[in-house]
Design an enzyme around this catalytic site. Structure first.
Site, PDB file in Angstrom:
ATOM      1  N   GLU A  63      50.394  48.060  41.685  1.00  0.00           N
ATOM      2  CA  GLU A  63      50.443  48.551  43.071  1.00  0.00           C
ATOM      3  C   GLU A  63      51.342  49.778  43.154  1.00  0.00           C
ATOM      4  OE1 GLU A  63      51.590  45.491  45.832  1.00  0.00           O
ATOM      5  OE2 GLU A  63      51.425  46.827  47.565  1.00  0.00           O
ATOM      6  N   ASN A  67      43.496  43.059  51.820  1.00  0.00           N
ATOM      7  CA  ASN A  67      44.501  42.260  51.114  1.00  0.00           C
ATOM      8  C   ASN A  67      45.377  41.503  52.108  1.00  0.00           C
ATOM      9  OD1 ASN A  67      46.459  41.729  48.737  1.00  0.00           O
ATOM     10  ND2 ASN A  67      47.768  42.722  50.253  1.00  0.00           N
ATOM     11  N   GLU A  68      45.586  40.242  51.879  1.00  0.00           N
ATOM     12  CA  GLU A  68      46.518  39.418  52.683  1.00  0.00           C
ATOM     13  C   GLU A  68      46.390  39.737  54.178  1.00  0.00           C
ATOM     14  OE1 GLU A  68      50.500  39.267  51.028  1.00  0.00           O
ATOM     15  OE2 GLU A  68      49.716  38.350  49.213  1.00  0.00           O
ATOM     16  N   TYR A  96      52.649  32.863  44.420  1.00  0.00           N
ATOM     17  CA  TYR A  96      53.806  33.256  43.615  1.00  0.00           C
ATOM     18  C   TYR A  96      54.719  32.063  43.362  1.00  0.00           C
ATOM     19  CZ  TYR A  96      52.659  38.173  44.246  1.00  0.00           C
ATOM     20  OH  TYR A  96      52.031  39.388  44.204  1.00  0.00           O
ATOM     21  N   GLU A 135      46.642  37.435  42.918  1.00  0.00           N
ATOM     22  CA  GLU A 135      48.053  37.744  42.647  1.00  0.00           C
ATOM     23  C   GLU A 135      48.761  36.461  42.281  1.00  0.00           C
ATOM     24  OE1 GLU A 135      50.081  39.873  45.798  1.00  0.00           O
ATOM     25  OE2 GLU A 135      48.344  41.155  46.159  1.00  0.00           O
ATOM     26  N   GLN A 186      53.435  42.168  38.487  1.00  0.00           N
ATOM     27  CA  GLN A 186      52.608  43.337  38.388  1.00  0.00           C
ATOM     28  C   GLN A 186      52.881  43.997  37.034  1.00  0.00           C
ATOM     29  OE1 GLN A 186      52.682  46.042  41.671  1.00  0.00           O
ATOM     30  NE2 GLN A 186      52.440  44.430  43.224  1.00  0.00           N
TER      31      GLN A 186
HETATM   32  O1  AHR Z   1      52.883  41.917  44.759  1.00  0.00           O
HETATM   33  C1  AHR Z   1      53.724  42.255  45.816  1.00  0.00           C
HETATM   34  C2  AHR Z   1      53.118  41.939  47.167  1.00  0.00           C
HETATM   35  O2  AHR Z   1      52.951  40.557  47.276  1.00  0.00           O
HETATM   36  C3  AHR Z   1      51.752  42.483  47.433  1.00  0.00           C
HETATM   37  O3  AHR Z   1      51.776  43.788  47.870  1.00  0.00           O
HETATM   38  C4  AHR Z   1      51.228  41.570  48.493  1.00  0.00           C
HETATM   39  O4  AHR Z   1      49.829  41.451  48.453  1.00  0.00           O
HETATM   40  C5  AHR Z   1      51.942  40.261  48.203  1.00  0.00           C
HETATM   41  O5  AHR Z   1      52.505  39.709  49.332  1.00  0.00           O
END
Ligand code: AHR
Length: 501
Positions: free
Chosen positions: A26, A173-174, A249, A302, A349
């Site tokens: 990103e 995205n999101e 995450y 992600e 990332q």
């Molecule tokens: O990866 C960092 C961020 O995490 C991304 O931009 C977003 O999609 C997620 O919340």
């Protein structure tokens, strides 16, 4: 400490999609700028502005796919800012990431060049949040169009006579957050509107699904409400979305850090990680309510660790220890074990951000323990995942909620069994009896093995000690026949390739 795993060679789960070893980059902190893009005039060796050391390191991972330009950045990105002569490109502010200056020197052509240099398929996330179906359609035409149009002509003038043939496209995205704070039904309606204008290009379109860290109700509602609205088809010509993406995450407790964490904080993160298995089943079950034939693929857009010091003002930078390596291995094992339903997964990332493969400091570059796990696990790609049964004590305090000490995955390709194993116990080795079941009296003719471990679970690579953590060869470890006892060191990741007789 003892455990046993049984590999049921006859019970095939599915072919491991190569794309579960995908990556995500990103415009955020030092991921793109410095981490990947240094510019053609840089003293750092580069090919057309993309740093050579990073490309060479990534190539060794055999990366199948790379998602770009975000993340949150994607829903604020105007793709036209990133094409044409670089000296003429506008400067903008990266509103989601501290209003950092965005020079737009790295745009669509540079991204495609990066993908070609590292050998990955490009995956572009479109701007749904602040963009329009027209902009999205025009980007797809610009990238993939053949024939005669002003946009295609513009791409040619910008140096690319041939189409980019980008197959994977994210539709925002999101959307529950930085993508526009939409309700799932509102987002589903938007996806249908966008697809109307994207369906003419034969591309693979991925809608954004729920956030794994949300409470159960929100995750379930996002999936079910999205598909309830989505399934309201008004015309038979309407074609469906191809993928639906979960984001999840692994967090660590606020008190903990990337390098300093207690055993309790370590086990907390491991426990959080293994939730991925249930999340995959849960989201798939929600999708199945509307897509029982499983025509829509489940994507993990992600994933990775997110430690407390990874904040917007630090460019989401964090160090990467053996704990992160274990998180990577546990997740990849989960994806392999769920090969029947997981079609793609992209770790966040690639460089300098969150659970990065690579860290850079000016002209210097190091690879992280997580990088080594990706490299060690490559052989699962496109192999046939087979069932593995675990009989393992609990790690940590041994409480029922604690994760099992041993986890792993197995796959078959060309008469070879590839077995990956983790021992998450922080301070003790474990002796695992591995039993091969089924097949035609299986026994192991030849084997190779590699192991990633450390003297401490906080071990990491730094610019002073770039090779403090690296895999070592451990073969021979198999004692013969259809079973063997393998010793896995404390907090370790192992990969064995067994040639079956
Ligand atoms: O990866 C960092 C961020 O995490 C991304 O931009 C977003 O999609 C997620 O919340």
């Amino acid at each position: 400490m003892k455990a046993r795993i049984t590999i049921v060679l006859d019970e095939k789960i599915g072919t491991v999609n190569r794309n579960i070893f995908g990556h995500f980059a990103e415009h955020l902190g030092r991921c793109i700028y410095e981490g990947i893009w240094v510019g053609e005039d840089s003293a750092i060796p580069n090919v057309r502005g993309i740093r050579t050391d990073v490309v060479q390191a990534l190539r060794r991972l055999d990366p199948p796919v790379l998602r770009w330009p975000g993340g949150c950045f994607a829903d604020a990105y105007r793709w036209r800012d990133g094409i044409g002569p670089r000296k003429d490109r506008p400067r903008t502010l990266n509103i989601h990431w501290g209003n950092a200056p965005e020079t737009n020197q790295f745009g669509t052509h540079e991204f495609i060049d990066l993908c070609r240099q590292i050998g990955a398929e490009p995956y572009i996330c479109l701007n749904l949040g602040s963009g329009s179906p027209r902009e999205a359609r025009e980007l797809v035409e610009y990238c993939n169009g053949v024939g005669d149009s002003t946009l295609i002509e513009e791409r040619r003038k910008n140096g690319s006579p041939e189409p980019f043939n980008v197959r994977y496209w994210g539709v925002g995205n999101e959307l529950w957050g930085c993508g526009g704070h939409l309700q799932p039904s509102a987002y589903a309606a938007e996806v249908k509107r966008y697809l109307t204008f994207l369906n003419h290009f034969g591309i693979f379109k991925i809608a954004c699904g729920p956030r794994g860290t949300n409470p159960f109700e929100l995750r379930r509602d996002w999936t079910l409400e999205f598909f309830r609205e989505y399934a309201k088809v008004q015309h038979p010509s309407q074609r469906p979305v191809d993928g639906f993406a979960l984001h999840f995450y692994t967090r660590s407790p606020e008190a903990g850090g990337d390098l300093e964490f207690s055993p309790a904080e370590y086990y907390w993160s491991i426990q959080d990680t293994v939730r991925m298995d249930g999340l995959i089943r849960e989201v798939r079950a929600g999708m199945d309510a509307y897509d029982p034939g499983q025509d829509i693929a489940l994507v993990i857009d992600e994933w990775g660790t997110w430690h407390p010091q990874a904040r917007s003002d630090t460019g989401l930078e964090q160090q990467n220890t053996m704990r992160d390596a274990l998180v990577a291995a546990l997740n990849l094992d989960i994806f392999v074990r769920n090969a029947d339903v997981v079609a793609m997964a992209n770790i966040a990332q690639t460089v300098n951000v969150l659970q990065a493969m690579i860290l850079t400091k000016g002209e210097r570059m190091i690879v992280t323990p997580s990088y080594h796990v990706f490299e060690m696990y490559r052989r699962h790609q496109a192999a046939e995942s087979v069932r593995v049964l675990f009989d393992s004590p609990k790690a940590g305090s041994g409480a029922p909620a604690d994760p099992p000490v041993v986890a792993g995955a197995a796959s078959l390709k060309d008469g070879r069994l590839f077995l990956t194993l983790t021992n998450v116990q922080i301070d003790q080795p474990v002796d695992v009896e591995v039993v091969l079941l089924g097949g035609d009296h299986p026994s192991v003719r030849r084997e190779t093995g590699r192991q990633l471990a450390g003297t401490d679970v906080r071990d990491h690579n730094s610019f002073d000690r770039p090779e403090a953590v690296r895999p070592v060869d451990v073969s021979p470890v198999w004692k013969g026949g259809d079973r063997s006892v393998l010793r896995l060191p404390a907090h370790s990741v192992s990969a064995l390739e067994l040639e079956l007789a």
